[in-house]
Scaffold this active site. Structure first.
Site, PDB file in Angstrom:
ATOM      1  N   GLY A  94       0.854  -1.185   0.000  1.00  0.00           N
ATOM      2  CA  GLY A  94       0.000   0.000   0.000  1.00  0.00           C
ATOM      3  C   GLY A  94       0.888   1.232   0.000  1.00  0.00           C
ATOM      4  O   GLY A  94       0.813   2.088   0.869  1.00  0.00           O
ATOM      5  N   GLU A 117       0.527  -1.252  -4.728  1.00  0.00           N
ATOM      6  CA  GLU A 117      -0.585  -0.319  -4.552  1.00  0.00           C
ATOM      7  C   GLU A 117      -1.762  -0.818  -5.375  1.00  0.00           C
ATOM      8  O   GLU A 117      -1.619  -1.153  -6.538  1.00  0.00           O
ATOM      9  CB  GLU A 117      -0.133   1.082  -5.004  1.00  0.00           C
ATOM     10  N   ILE A 118      -2.908  -0.842  -4.734  1.00  0.00           N
ATOM     11  CA  ILE A 118      -4.063  -1.442  -5.390  1.00  0.00           C
ATOM     12  C   ILE A 118      -4.794  -0.433  -6.270  1.00  0.00           C
ATOM     13  O   ILE A 118      -5.531  -0.806  -7.177  1.00  0.00           O
ATOM     14  CB  ILE A 118      -4.998  -2.070  -4.330  1.00  0.00           C
ATOM     15  N   ASN A 186      -1.214  -6.816  -4.982  1.00  0.00           N
ATOM     16  CA  ASN A 186      -1.429  -7.134  -3.580  1.00  0.00           C
ATOM     17  C   ASN A 186      -0.157  -7.899  -3.255  1.00  0.00           C
ATOM     18  O   ASN A 186       0.098  -8.766  -4.037  1.00  0.00           O
ATOM     19  CB  ASN A 186      -2.595  -8.034  -3.313  1.00  0.00           C
ATOM     20  N   CYS A 187       6.095 -10.852  -3.236  1.00  0.00           N
ATOM     21  CA  CYS A 187       7.444 -11.279  -3.453  1.00  0.00           C
ATOM     22  C   CYS A 187       7.856 -12.241  -2.325  1.00  0.00           C
ATOM     23  O   CYS A 187       7.283 -12.151  -1.317  1.00  0.00           O
ATOM     24  CB  CYS A 187       8.461 -10.223  -3.490  1.00  0.00           C
ATOM     25  N   ASP A 199      -5.353   1.818   5.212  1.00  0.00           N
ATOM     26  CA  ASP A 199      -6.777   2.157   5.298  1.00  0.00           C
ATOM     27  C   ASP A 199      -7.310   1.640   6.641  1.00  0.00           C
ATOM     28  O   ASP A 199      -7.252   0.448   6.910  1.00  0.00           O
ATOM     29  CB  ASP A 199      -7.508   1.489   4.121  1.00  0.00           C
ATOM     30  N   THR A 274       6.471   9.312   3.892  1.00  0.00           N
ATOM     31  CA  THR A 274       5.317   9.019   3.053  1.00  0.00           C
ATOM     32  C   THR A 274       4.430  10.244   2.944  1.00  0.00           C
ATOM     33  O   THR A 274       4.436  11.118   3.819  1.00  0.00           O
ATOM     34  CB  THR A 274       4.477   7.858   3.632  1.00  0.00           C
ATOM     35  N   GLU A 275       3.660  10.313   1.891  1.00  0.00           N
ATOM     36  CA  GLU A 275       2.750  11.433   1.698  1.00  0.00           C
ATOM     37  C   GLU A 275       1.744  11.504   2.840  1.00  0.00           C
ATOM     38  O   GLU A 275       1.430  12.580   3.333  1.00  0.00           O
ATOM     39  CB  GLU A 275       2.027  11.296   0.353  1.00  0.00           C
TER      40      GLU A 275
END
Lengths: 302, 378
Positions: A94, A117-118, A186, A187, A199, A274-275
């Protein structure tokens, strides 16, 4: 001077965030069209990390294009083994607009990191951003090869976020951003996994959609090598309590004491780069951080 | 009036065979005689089993010792019967509808794999007064689970397959520890079989038209069998090209007596039996059966197959039939088939249509309006 004009028109451009806005929530239980490889060996990493992987040829398809041995521990910049033996070791789950990856890239120049990132638009934004940053680095490298002065000397500091967390466009950084990429996914054998400002899914009936759950932790444990770390931060206390409870209950994770985190260069990035993290800081919100180490299964030791 | 078709068949280690139809089941013995049933009035020597009488039966399993029988219903009921008394010795509600149920190797627990991707576990032993144990979550996928099975090694693994192409291998009982993912199927994985003669292997069947052999410890794909190559003759008269190219596996089972794996395919009136030798699936036998099947189980060297309803106007069509191994070839077991022809299911005004596995197996299923599948949650 014709040369100069050419260079200008070829200047890479950073994508503008305003064209890539998307609402913050995605219902993960809907069937979403995801483009994912049949098996890990089928992933064409050369698209994401062209400096590290050759594009697959028919005779190597499904065999050699994926790394098979662990990447060497951190090496000085410029000595990365840019061959098929590299592997992705950090995953930011995410990753949003990719602030963390861009900040971490020069700190771990020889570690491949993937942001997952979805939200399609957001993932596209980040990939374009990474490609633009690489473009600037290439231009700078060309410049230095032509003998022009390029700042290579000033060391980067982990805490100096305003310096580099938007990505360097006028100076060279270790790794040249060749080590980061975005995936709409969604390694295995990861060393670090980041779950930052997820979220919160406030409604009780939506709790099952939270990114940390007892059953999902089994999958995170599976992709992390023993000793690997999950970094988790949020501004929502309720989500933090939920995450902490689930992580502490899980047999394959142990909490890392705060003293140990002081020496971890990734932690300042996790908190500030992060933003979402910046937004929380602007709004003077609280940030709740917890880090957990993947341990060997105590049940298997018996 | 038409009768309900038999939707599921399951054999116990003690030679009993459960025939499931709608909300009910018969238990027949190895000579084809009903010994217990949820249907009243079948005779004095038939034990009456208490039925759930609410939801249709979705999955059943016998315990390894054959002393217990678990039933999961569409309305989330989980009932455990004693096979001695055929009374319900424990019941519970599962959080979601269970698509498959299995006992662990010790028989101490029953595990239900649900349509929400979770596996829940419940004590199997008869409940004592005031014991209202609830099932607890053991592991979970973010998908729909189709089947669950245990391997037969010293340290058993629990295998779970899902709609999103995966077979997951988890340790047991520490199932939070994933051993491997078996990746390679390109569609939903409907059924997984394990065997005592192949403790490190699993055989899966899928909607992608293949049967695959796996090494469970490493997750390595060892062999892929393309069903279209074996079953092409059954599709020659099929006009619909999409349907003609489609082979969806309904069930894979191991035949311990003969070291074989049997495979049943939706809409194909045949059973495919693969010999297993030198760590690989060999050249299969394809045995014709009466009609398109619904399910298959194995009891010693016999294959018991249940069928979809016969075409209208066909009289005395078998609900189930049995194939036995005669010197390596599977032939109809006339004696047992004769006895089973006296076994009838309840009559119904309207035989429920049997939904193709490709309906729920399709990735668009959840987004589609819930026609025909009444969602029982939320």
């Amino acid at each position: 001077m014709a040369d100069q004009t050419m260079a200008d028109s070829n200047q890479p451009k950073l994508p503008q965030k305003r064209y890539f806005r998307q609402r913050a929530h995605v219902n993960i239980f809907n069937d979403i069209r995801l483009d994912y490889p049949l098996t890990p060996n089928d992933e064409d990493w050369s698209k994401l990390y062209p400096a590290y992987f050759r594009a697959p040829t028919t005779d190597t398809l499904g065999e050699n294009k994926r790394p098979s041995s662990p990447a060497p521990e951190e090496q000085p910049a410029g000595q990365a083994r840019k061959d098929q033996l590299a592997q992705v070791e950090f995953a930011d789950i995410g990753c949003g607009y990719g602030g963390l990856l861009v900040a971490l890239a020069p700190l771990y120049p020889n570690t491949l990191m993937v942001g997952m990132e979805i939200r399609t638009k957001v993932a596209n934004y980040l990939q374009q951003r990474v490609e633009a940053l690489r473009g600037f680095q290439h231009a700078l490298l060309d410049k230095s090869q032509r003998g022009e002065h390029v700042d290579l000397e000033t060391p980067l500091e982990a805490g100096a976020e305003e310096l580099h967390d938007n990505g360097e466009i006028d100076r060279l950084v270790p790794g040249h951003y060749e080590n980061i990429a975005a995936m709409r996914m969604n390694c295995q054998n990861c060393r670090k996994l980041f779950i930052l400002f997820a979220d919160p899914h406030f409604k009780k009936r939506k709790h099952k959609a939270r990114i940390i759950s007892t059953t999902m932790l089994a999958e995170y444990a599976y992709v992390l090598r023993p000793g690997g770390i999950i970094y988790m931060i949020t501004d929502v206390k309720d989500l933090f309590d939920w995450n902490e409870e689930h992580m502490e209950k899980h047999e394959l994770f142990e909490r890392i004491p705060e003293e140990e985190l002081k020496d971890d260069p990734a932690v300042p990035c996790v908190c500030n780069s992060t933003e979402e993290g910046k937004k929380v800081a602007r709004n003077k919100g609280n940030k709740y951080l917890a880090c957990f180490r993947r341990i060997e299964d105590p049940f298997e030791k018996e | 009036m038409p009768h309900f078709p038999v939707s599921l068949v399951e054999a116990s280690s003690a030679g009993l065979i459960a025939l499931v139809f709608d909300k009910d089941f018969h238990i027949v013995n190895s000579s084809g005689k009903i010994v217990a049933s949820t249907v009243e009035g079948l005779g004095d020597d038939v034990k009456l089993a208490a039925g759930s009488k609410k939801g249709s039966v979705k999955s059943v399993a016998f315990s390894p010792a054959g002393d217990l029988f678990a039933v999961c219903t569409m309305d989330k009921g989980l009932y455990i019967y004693s096979t001695a008394s055929w009374s319900i010795v424990r019941e519970a509600e599962t959080p979601k509808r269970a698509n498959a149920v299995v006992f662990d190797p010790s028989g101490a627990y029953v595990l239900a794999a649900d349509k929400f991707g979770d596996v829940v576990r419940l004590t199997a032993a008869p409940a004592t007064d005031g014991d209202s144990e609830k099932p607890v979550v053991l592991l979970g996928h973010v998908s729909i689970l189709c089947d669950i099975e245990f391997t037969h090694g010293d340290r058993p693994y629990v295998l779970t397959c899902d709609r999103d192409e995966k077979l997951r291998v988890s340790k047991y009982p520490n199932s939070y520890n994933i051993q491997s993912f078996c990746l390679g199927h390109t569609a939903f994985v409907t059924s997984v079989a394990t065997a005592k003669f192949a403790v490190n292997n699993a055989v899966t069947g899928s909607g992608d038209g293949t049967v695959r052999l796996w090494d469970v410890e490493s997750g390595e794909l060892l062999q892929t069998v393309v069903l279209g190559d074996i079953l092409a003759q059954y599709r020659e008269s099929e006009q619909d090209q999409e349907k003609a190219d489609r082979f969806g596996v309904l069930r894979v089972r191991s035949i311990e007596e003969t070291n074989e794996f049997a495979v049943l395919v939706e809409d194909i009136p045949a059973v495919i039996v693969f010999p297993f030798a030198n760590g690989a699936l060999g050249t299969p036998q394809v045995i014709d059966i009466a009609r398109a099947p619904t399910d298959m189980t194995i009891t010693s060297d016999r294959l018991v197959v249940s069928y979809v309803p016969a075409a209208e106007g066909v009289q005395d069509a078998a609900l189930v039939s049995v194939l036995k191994n005669a010197d390596g070839q599977y032939v109809a077991d006339d004696e047992l088939n004769g006895a089973l022809s006296n076994v009838h299911t309840l009559e119904t005004n309207k035989v429920p249509a049997i939904q193709s596995i490709f309906v729920w197996g399709s990735k668009n299923f959840i987004e589609r309006t819930n026609k025909g599948d009444q969602d029982d949650d939320e």
